[in-house]
Design a protein around this motif. Structure first.
Motif, PDB file in Angstrom:
ATOM      1  N   MET A 179     -46.601   0.309  -4.069  1.00 44.45           N
ATOM      2  CA  MET A 179     -47.070   1.287  -5.453  1.00 44.45           C
ATOM      3  C   MET A 179     -46.892   0.537  -6.778  1.00 44.45           C
ATOM      4  O   MET A 179     -47.880   0.835  -7.585  1.00 44.45           O
ATOM      5  N   LEU A 180     -46.142  -0.572  -6.947  1.00 48.06           N
ATOM      6  CA  LEU A 180     -46.063  -1.035  -8.153  1.00 48.06           C
ATOM      7  C   LEU A 180     -47.287  -1.876  -8.209  1.00 48.06           C
ATOM      8  O   LEU A 180     -47.905  -1.980  -9.193  1.00 48.06           O
ATOM      9  N   CYS A 181     -47.902  -2.808  -7.158  1.00 47.31           N
ATOM     10  CA  CYS A 181     -49.047  -3.368  -7.302  1.00 47.31           C
ATOM     11  C   CYS A 181     -50.086  -2.530  -7.276  1.00 47.31           C
ATOM     12  O   CYS A 181     -51.246  -2.862  -8.109  1.00 47.31           O
ATOM     13  N   PHE A 182     -50.309  -1.294  -6.740  1.00 49.98           N
ATOM     14  CA  PHE A 182     -51.315  -0.192  -7.035  1.00 49.98           C
ATOM     15  C   PHE A 182     -51.361   0.093  -8.333  1.00 49.98           C
ATOM     16  O   PHE A 182     -52.590   0.239  -8.953  1.00 49.98           O
ATOM     17  N   ARG A 183     -50.249   0.492  -8.928  1.00 50.28           N
ATOM     18  CA  ARG A 183     -50.349   0.903 -10.358  1.00 50.28           C
ATOM     19  C   ARG A 183     -50.579  -0.241 -11.345  1.00 50.28           C
ATOM     20  O   ARG A 183     -51.409   0.209 -12.398  1.00 50.28           O
ATOM     21  N   LEU A 184     -50.338  -1.605 -11.271  1.00 49.30           N
ATOM     22  CA  LEU A 184     -50.802  -2.481 -11.815  1.00 49.30           C
ATOM     23  C   LEU A 184     -52.256  -2.547 -11.703  1.00 49.30           C
ATOM     24  O   LEU A 184     -52.915  -2.830 -12.870  1.00 49.30           O
ATOM     25  N   CYS A 185     -52.832  -2.480 -10.692  1.00 51.34           N
ATOM     26  CA  CYS A 185     -54.374  -2.726 -10.329  1.00 51.34           C
ATOM     27  C   CYS A 185     -54.938  -1.439 -11.164  1.00 51.34           C
ATOM     28  O   CYS A 185     -56.253  -1.698 -11.706  1.00 51.34           O
ATOM     29  N   ALA A 186     -54.434  -0.302 -11.215  1.00 50.79           N
ATOM     30  CA  ALA A 186     -55.149   0.946 -11.945  1.00 50.79           C
ATOM     31  C   ALA A 186     -55.209   0.755 -13.140  1.00 50.79           C
ATOM     32  O   ALA A 186     -55.938   1.138 -14.027  1.00 50.79           O
ATOM     33  N   THR A 187     -53.991   0.142 -13.712  1.00 53.15           N
ATOM     34  CA  THR A 187     -53.775  -0.101 -15.252  1.00 53.15           C
ATOM     35  C   THR A 187     -55.055  -1.591 -15.674  1.00 53.15           C
ATOM     36  O   THR A 187     -55.567  -1.019 -16.540  1.00 53.15           O
ATOM     37  N   LEU A 188     -55.046  -2.309 -14.818  1.00 55.19           N
ATOM     38  CA  LEU A 188     -55.998  -3.507 -15.059  1.00 55.19           C
ATOM     39  C   LEU A 188     -57.427  -2.787 -15.077  1.00 55.19           C
ATOM     40  O   LEU A 188     -58.421  -3.157 -15.980  1.00 55.19           O
ATOM     41  N   LEU A 189     -57.704  -2.024 -14.276  1.00 58.60           N
ATOM     42  CA  LEU A 189     -59.177  -1.331 -14.131  1.00 58.60           C
ATOM     43  C   LEU A 189     -59.592  -0.628 -15.564  1.00 58.60           C
ATOM     44  O   LEU A 189     -60.451  -0.275 -15.959  1.00 58.60           O
ATOM     45  N   ILE A 190     -58.473   0.064 -16.077  1.00 58.42           N
ATOM     46  CA  ILE A 190     -58.565   0.709 -17.433  1.00 58.42           C
ATOM     47  C   ILE A 190     -59.020  -0.230 -18.588  1.00 58.42           C
ATOM     48  O   ILE A 190     -60.030   0.117 -19.086  1.00 58.42           O
ATOM     49  N   PHE A 191     -58.405  -1.483 -18.377  1.00 56.01           N
ATOM     50  CA  PHE A 191     -58.811  -2.323 -19.481  1.00 56.01           C
ATOM     51  C   PHE A 191     -60.318  -2.930 -19.293  1.00 56.01           C
ATOM     52  O   PHE A 191     -61.004  -2.904 -20.036  1.00 56.01           O
ATOM     53  N   VAL A 192     -60.568  -2.992 -17.870  1.00 55.49           N
ATOM     54  CA  VAL A 192     -61.888  -3.654 -17.617  1.00 55.49           C
ATOM     55  C   VAL A 192     -62.920  -2.320 -18.042  1.00 55.49           C
ATOM     56  O   VAL A 192     -63.917  -2.728 -18.395  1.00 55.49           O
ATOM     57  N   GLY A 193     -62.673  -1.301 -17.679  1.00 56.43           N
ATOM     58  CA  GLY A 193     -63.548   0.015 -17.984  1.00 56.43           C
ATOM     59  C   GLY A 193     -63.828  -0.064 -19.590  1.00 56.43           C
ATOM     60  O   GLY A 193     -64.819   0.364 -19.890  1.00 56.43           O
ATOM     61  N   ALA A 194     -62.909  -0.472 -20.555  1.00 61.66           N
ATOM     62  CA  ALA A 194     -63.162  -0.450 -21.741  1.00 61.66           C
ATOM     63  C   ALA A 194     -64.225  -1.463 -22.220  1.00 61.66           C
ATOM     64  O   ALA A 194     -64.803  -1.413 -23.360  1.00 61.66           O
ATOM     65  N   VAL A 195     -64.375  -2.534 -21.449  1.00 59.21           N
ATOM     66  CA  VAL A 195     -65.462  -3.675 -21.877  1.00 59.21           C
ATOM     67  C   VAL A 195     -66.487  -3.796 -21.149  1.00 59.21           C
ATOM     68  O   VAL A 195     -67.482  -4.696 -21.408  1.00 59.21           O
ATOM     69  N   VAL A 196     -66.857  -2.721 -20.141  1.00 60.12           N
ATOM     70  CA  VAL A 196     -67.853  -2.930 -19.335  1.00 60.12           C
ATOM     71  C   VAL A 196     -69.126  -2.314 -19.880  1.00 60.12           C
ATOM     72  O   VAL A 196     -68.757  -1.753 -21.103  1.00 60.12           O
ATOM     73  N   SER A 197     -70.326  -2.571 -19.564  1.00 62.24           N
ATOM     74  CA  SER A 197     -71.622  -1.660 -20.075  1.00 62.24           C
ATOM     75  C   SER A 197     -71.377  -0.174 -19.863  1.00 62.24           C
ATOM     76  O   SER A 197     -70.853   0.190 -18.842  1.00 62.24           O
ATOM     77  N   ALA A 198     -71.947   0.545 -20.833  1.00 60.21           N
ATOM     78  CA  ALA A 198     -71.968   2.010 -20.523  1.00 60.21           C
ATOM     79  C   ALA A 198     -72.843   2.337 -19.305  1.00 60.21           C
ATOM     80  O   ALA A 198     -72.403   3.333 -18.433  1.00 60.21           O
ATOM     81  N   GLY A 199     -74.063   1.524 -18.959  1.00 61.17           N
ATOM     82  CA  GLY A 199     -74.487   1.998 -17.895  1.00 61.17           C
ATOM     83  C   GLY A 199     -73.976   1.952 -16.553  1.00 61.17           C
ATOM     84  O   GLY A 199     -74.130   2.865 -15.592  1.00 61.17           O
ATOM     85  N   LEU A 200     -73.212   0.743 -16.342  1.00 64.79           N
ATOM     86  CA  LEU A 200     -72.389   0.484 -15.090  1.00 64.79           C
ATOM     87  C   LEU A 200     -71.482   1.569 -15.116  1.00 64.79           C
ATOM     88  O   LEU A 200     -70.886   2.183 -13.920  1.00 64.79           O
ATOM     89  N   ALA A 201     -70.649   1.849 -16.130  1.00 63.56           N
ATOM     90  CA  ALA A 201     -69.577   2.835 -16.177  1.00 63.56           C
ATOM     91  C   ALA A 201     -70.101   4.450 -15.493  1.00 63.56           C
ATOM     92  O   ALA A 201     -69.546   5.070 -14.663  1.00 63.56           O
ATOM     93  N   TRP A 202     -71.088   4.601 -16.332  1.00 65.81           N
ATOM     94  CA  TRP A 202     -71.752   6.165 -15.655  1.00 65.81           C
ATOM     95  C   TRP A 202     -72.383   6.083 -14.485  1.00 65.81           C
ATOM     96  O   TRP A 202     -72.092   7.204 -13.704  1.00 65.81           O
ATOM     97  N   ASP A 203     -73.024   4.946 -14.218  1.00 63.49           N
ATOM     98  CA  ASP A 203     -73.739   5.143 -12.849  1.00 63.49           C
ATOM     99  C   ASP A 203     -72.824   4.989 -11.612  1.00 63.49           C
ATOM    100  O   ASP A 203     -72.865   5.477 -10.557  1.00 63.49           O
ATOM    101  N   THR A 204     -71.631   4.127 -11.839  1.00 67.53           N
ATOM    102  CA  THR A 204     -70.473   4.007 -10.827  1.00 67.53           C
ATOM    103  C   THR A 204     -69.711   5.337 -10.592  1.00 67.53           C
ATOM    104  O   THR A 204     -69.592   5.788  -9.307  1.00 67.53           O
ATOM    105  N   ALA A 205     -69.547   5.989 -11.712  1.00 74.52           N
ATOM    106  CA  ALA A 205     -68.827   7.406 -11.668  1.00 74.52           C
ATOM    107  C   ALA A 205     -69.996   8.545 -10.751  1.00 74.52           C
ATOM    108  O   ALA A 205     -69.394   9.140 -10.067  1.00 74.52           O
ATOM    109  N   ASP A 206     -71.132   8.476 -11.436  1.00 75.16           N
ATOM    110  CA  ASP A 206     -72.171   9.411 -10.551  1.00 75.16           C
ATOM    111  C   ASP A 206     -72.250   9.277  -8.829  1.00 75.16           C
ATOM    112  O   ASP A 206     -72.180  10.139  -8.501  1.00 75.16           O
ATOM    113  N   LEU A 207     -72.065   7.736  -8.852  1.00 76.46           N
ATOM    114  CA  LEU A 207     -72.479   7.312  -7.205  1.00 76.46           C
ATOM    115  C   LEU A 207     -71.263   7.945  -6.368  1.00 76.46           C
ATOM    116  O   LEU A 207     -71.206   8.731  -5.531  1.00 76.46           O
TER     117      LEU A 207
END
Length: 470
Positions: free
Chosen positions: A389-417
């Motif tokens: 769970m510690l590893c999972f929570r740290l991965c979830a935390t890292l993805l939040i950081f990644v989400g802030a710096v990716v492109s708008a198109g990739l963020a919206w399209d991934t969520a839609d899919l």
């Protein structure tokens, strides 16, 4: 590399959102459940307001209100601001009408899936309960493999799709301020969001419920009040705004000339992203509620859909449309909301929107994460180890950081899919399993008419494998 991934994701999403796939499934299911429940969205709306205030059966357990706040924390998020803005800018004012339709029909879908989650929930060692779509796929449908697939898709949807998108939308709201630099500011905001998120999730699920119970009502009430103020200040625009909404909503030549980018499609897409009705997410929170009858939590989750779309999304739409600023494709997202509130409220407007988005986003991040831990337990058939769970929570935390710096198109399209994949799995399942939910509703109404506090008896309702209710 990023562009190539976005191209693939967008292509698959484009197929799923053709009128005969996701839109048709959502609309037909919503109509079917509305008819089977005899229009409970209208008949039992007042009852849903009453049951949300009921105390849990056992002191200290999760209340109906607590479960409502967790599900609403996930539903009410950046999609209520950025999603609505994007729909208005790309699909026109009529998109909000189709968001309303999605919510009204979706209320019945939310009732069925959450009632099923209550019926087939499990009892934890401490006496509390847990469950969700994976469990009714396993116990009612007899298909554990499908429950595993659904759990994996849900984890990807919320940890990858929705939380990355929430992080992106949060940093995007700061783009109107002088201190914002595209090369550095997203990294700073992403890091701050990740740190705050880690602080909460490393404290466990109980802390999530306590935080969201305070923040969700506060941010929702403030947002609606400010929106009403904008409407009142520009009340002379009332006829033209509603004329624009309904003219655009029923411009069938424009709609069918390019369905993918039409107000109908944008309304359904952003409505689904916002209220999540039929996706199978909220049932994970619904199953935790300690109630005397499954239908009670079904009604509460129906109410959550209405709060999200008919109240919060409408607040954004009216705040923008009554400002007098015309929506345009190049303003989709934060830019349109910020310029509209600047025109209506002066410098206070963009500042207020930024604060609102931060609050919406933070509770979304927490509410989304809440769903994933139960899915991990289902997949592993046990409580995951502390190290895992510690590893999972740290991965979830890292993805939040990644989400802030990716492109708008990739963020919206991934969520839609990913949300489309959840719908493709969950909707057919709850259509097949409708009968236990309808039986529970009828049983609830019979007991209410007899002036009783409804109590659920699984066997009397034809359900033999409802472990919690034995």
């Amino acid at each position: 590399m990023i562009d190539a991934i976005d191209s693939v994701v967008n292509s698959i999403s484009g197929v799923l959102y053709q009128p005969y796939v996701i839109p048709l499934i959502l609309v037909l299911a919503g109509i079917y459940f509305t008819l089977r429940t005899n229009f409970l969205q209208i008949r039992l709306f007042a009852e849903s307001l009453r049951v949300v205030n009921e105390k849990p059966v056992n002191l200290g357990s999760t209340s109906s209100f607590g479960a409502l706040m967790v599900s609403t924390a996930s539903r009410v998020g950046t999609g209520n601001i950025m999603g609505v803005s994007t729909a208005l800018c790309l699909g026109g004012a009529g998109a909000i009408f189709w968001m309303w339709i999605t919510a009204i029909l979706g209320g019945a879908s939310a009732f069925v899936e959450s009632t099923l989650a209550q019926i087939y929930k499990k009892r934890d060692s401490d006496g509390s309960s847990y469950g969700g779509p994976s469990y009714y796929m396993q116990d009612a449908l007899g298909q554990r493999w499908l429950g595993i697939i659904f759990s994996i898709v849900l984890i990807l949807t919320y940890v990858v799709g929705y939380n990355m998108l929430a992080a992106y939308n949060t940093q995007d709201t700061f783009s109107v301020f002088p201190f914002y630099h595209k090369e550095s500011t997203p990294y700073v905001i992403g890091a701050l969001l990740a740190i705050l998120f880690a602080f909460c999730v490393l404290g466990g699920g109980k802390r999530l419920a306590k935080i969201t119970e305070v923040l969700v009502p506060l941010m929702g009430v403030l947002y609606v009040i400010v929106s009403l103020a904008v409407v009142i200040m520009n009340i002379q625009r009332l006829p033209s705004v509603f004329a624009d909404i309904f003219t655009s909503a029923f411009d069938f030549k424009a709609i069918f000339g390019g369905f993918t980018g039409s107000c109908v499609m944008l309304g359904i897409k952003r409505g689904l992203y916002s209220n999540e009705a039929g996706m199978g997410s909220a049932p994970n929170a619904a199953a935790a509620a300690d109630v005397s009858h499954p239908a009670k939590q079904g009604l509460v989750q129906m109410l959550s859909v209405f709060i999200d779309t008919l109240l919060i999304c409408s607040a954004t739409a009216f705040m923008c449309l009554f400002s007098g600023v015309e929506p345009a494709a190049d303003k989709a997202g934060a830019a349109y909301v910020q310029s509209a509130t600047m025109a209506a409220l002066g410098e206070f407007g963009p500042l207020f929107v930024t604060v609102a988005v931060c609050l919406f986003a933070f509770t979304t991040l927490l509410g989304n994460y809440y769903y994933t831990e139960g899915c991990l337990r289902f997949i592993m058939k046990r409580e995951p180890s502390k190290g895992f769970m510690l590893c999972f929570r740290l991965c979830a935390t890292l993805l939040i950081f990644v989400g802030a710096v990716v492109s708008a198109g990739l963020a919206w399209d991934t969520a839609d899919l990913l949300q489309a994949l959840m719908v493709l799995i969950n909707i057919p399942v709850i259509v097949i399993l409708t009968r236990p939910a309808i039986m529970a509703l009828k049983d609830y109404e019979v007991q209410k008419r007899a002036n009783k506090n409804p109590l659920y008896n699984a066997k009397a309702n034809g359900v033999d494998n409802a472990e919690f209710w034995k």
